[in-house]
Motif scaffolding. Structure first.
Motif, PDB file in Angstrom:
ATOM      1  N   PHE A  60       0.830  -1.199   0.000  1.00  0.00           N
ATOM      2  CA  PHE A  60       0.000   0.000   0.000  1.00  0.00           C
ATOM      3  C   PHE A  60       0.869   1.254   0.000  1.00  0.00           C
ATOM      4  O   PHE A  60       0.657   2.173  -0.791  1.00  0.00           O
ATOM      5  N   GLY A  63       2.668   1.636  -3.342  1.00  0.00           N
ATOM      6  CA  GLY A  63       1.761   2.136  -4.368  1.00  0.00           C
ATOM      7  C   GLY A  63       1.400   3.594  -4.172  1.00  0.00           C
ATOM      8  O   GLY A  63       1.394   4.381  -5.124  1.00  0.00           O
ATOM      9  N   PHE A  64       1.114   3.975  -2.931  1.00  0.00           N
ATOM     10  CA  PHE A  64       0.763   5.367  -2.653  1.00  0.00           C
ATOM     11  C   PHE A  64       1.958   6.275  -2.915  1.00  0.00           C
ATOM     12  O   PHE A  64       1.810   7.373  -3.437  1.00  0.00           O
ATOM     13  N   ILE A  67       2.192   6.823  -6.635  1.00  0.00           N
ATOM     14  CA  ILE A  67       1.185   7.785  -7.078  1.00  0.00           C
ATOM     15  C   ILE A  67       1.666   9.204  -6.794  1.00  0.00           C
ATOM     16  O   ILE A  67       1.602  10.081  -7.653  1.00  0.00           O
ATOM     17  N   ALA A  74      -2.018   5.009 -10.555  1.00  0.00           N
ATOM     18  CA  ALA A  74      -1.260   3.946  -9.902  1.00  0.00           C
ATOM     19  C   ALA A  74      -1.105   2.767 -10.860  1.00  0.00           C
ATOM     20  O   ALA A  74      -2.086   2.269 -11.391  1.00  0.00           O
ATOM     21  N   LEU A  76      -1.207  -0.504 -11.007  1.00  0.00           N
ATOM     22  CA  LEU A  76      -1.623  -1.541 -10.071  1.00  0.00           C
ATOM     23  C   LEU A  76      -0.963  -2.886 -10.338  1.00  0.00           C
ATOM     24  O   LEU A  76      -0.555  -3.573  -9.397  1.00  0.00           O
ATOM     25  N   VAL A 119      -3.490  -3.725  -3.335  1.00  0.00           N
ATOM     26  CA  VAL A 119      -3.778  -3.249  -4.691  1.00  0.00           C
ATOM     27  C   VAL A 119      -5.282  -2.986  -4.842  1.00  0.00           C
ATOM     28  O   VAL A 119      -5.679  -1.980  -5.445  1.00  0.00           O
ATOM     29  N   LEU A 122      -5.929   0.290  -3.128  1.00  0.00           N
ATOM     30  CA  LEU A 122      -5.449   1.398  -3.958  1.00  0.00           C
ATOM     31  C   LEU A 122      -6.401   1.657  -5.125  1.00  0.00           C
ATOM     32  O   LEU A 122      -6.682   2.809  -5.466  1.00  0.00           O
ATOM     33  N   TRP A 123      -6.916   0.595  -5.741  1.00  0.00           N
ATOM     34  CA  TRP A 123      -7.873   0.755  -6.825  1.00  0.00           C
ATOM     35  C   TRP A 123      -9.137   1.435  -6.313  1.00  0.00           C
ATOM     36  O   TRP A 123      -9.672   2.334  -6.956  1.00  0.00           O
ATOM     37  N   LYS A 126      -8.447   5.027  -5.707  1.00  0.00           N
ATOM     38  CA  LYS A 126      -8.293   5.697  -6.999  1.00  0.00           C
ATOM     39  C   LYS A 126      -9.660   5.997  -7.626  1.00  0.00           C
ATOM     40  O   LYS A 126      -9.850   7.059  -8.219  1.00  0.00           O
TER      41      LYS A 126
END
Length: 143
Positions: A60, A63-64, A67, A74, A76, A119, A122-123, A126
């Motif tokens: 997480f 990924g953040f 971004i 992102a 993914l 993920v 995050l999706w 997003k």
């Protein structure tokens, strides 16, 4: 409330970067140090749940961070592959080390499950909270 937290973190990128660096170091220490260092400590008798949570947090924040750093969508699939390869690499290193650690496919599966869940989160962020990220990312764009 979640939107405000996202905005707070997006405006303070250094916090996300520091948290990512910290969780990377903690993950490496907890998975690569000899198991004798943790005997008798209830916190470290977590096994699969611990692997899931560590890699959820790592993926997480990774990924953040991507971004915020790239100011783009992102990636993914890349985040999932990176988290999964990180987990598999740790299992491989455990097998290569000679002090009581062994590779485990179930640990790697828990790592991948944590990464996949991150993920998905995050999706979700997003898609649902795009409005909270857009102002911060667009104001920092250099044309």
């Amino acid at each position: 409330m979640i939107g405000k937290l996202i905005s707070f973190l997006a405006e303070r990128k250094y916090v996300v970067y520091l948290l990512f660096a910290a969780i990377t170091v903690i993950t490496l220490l907890l998975t690569l140090l000899p198991p004798d260092n943790f005997q008798g400590k209830a916190l470290f008798s977590y096994d699969k749940i611990g692997h899931f949570l560590m890699f959820f947090g790592w993926s997480f924040l990774f990924g953040f961070s991507l971004i915020l750093y790239s100011k783009k969508e992102a990636p993914l699939l890349f985040i999932f592959v990176a988290g999964t390869l990180f987990g598999i690499s740790i299992e491989y290193m455990q097998e290569m080390m000679s002090y009581g650690r062994t590779a485990s496919m179930s640990d790697a599966a828990a790592d991948s499950a944590g990464t996949f869940t991150a993920v998905l989160l995050l999706w979700w962020i997003k898609t649902k909270y795009r409005d909270y990220l857009t102002p911060v990312l667009s104001k920092n764009n250099i044309k």
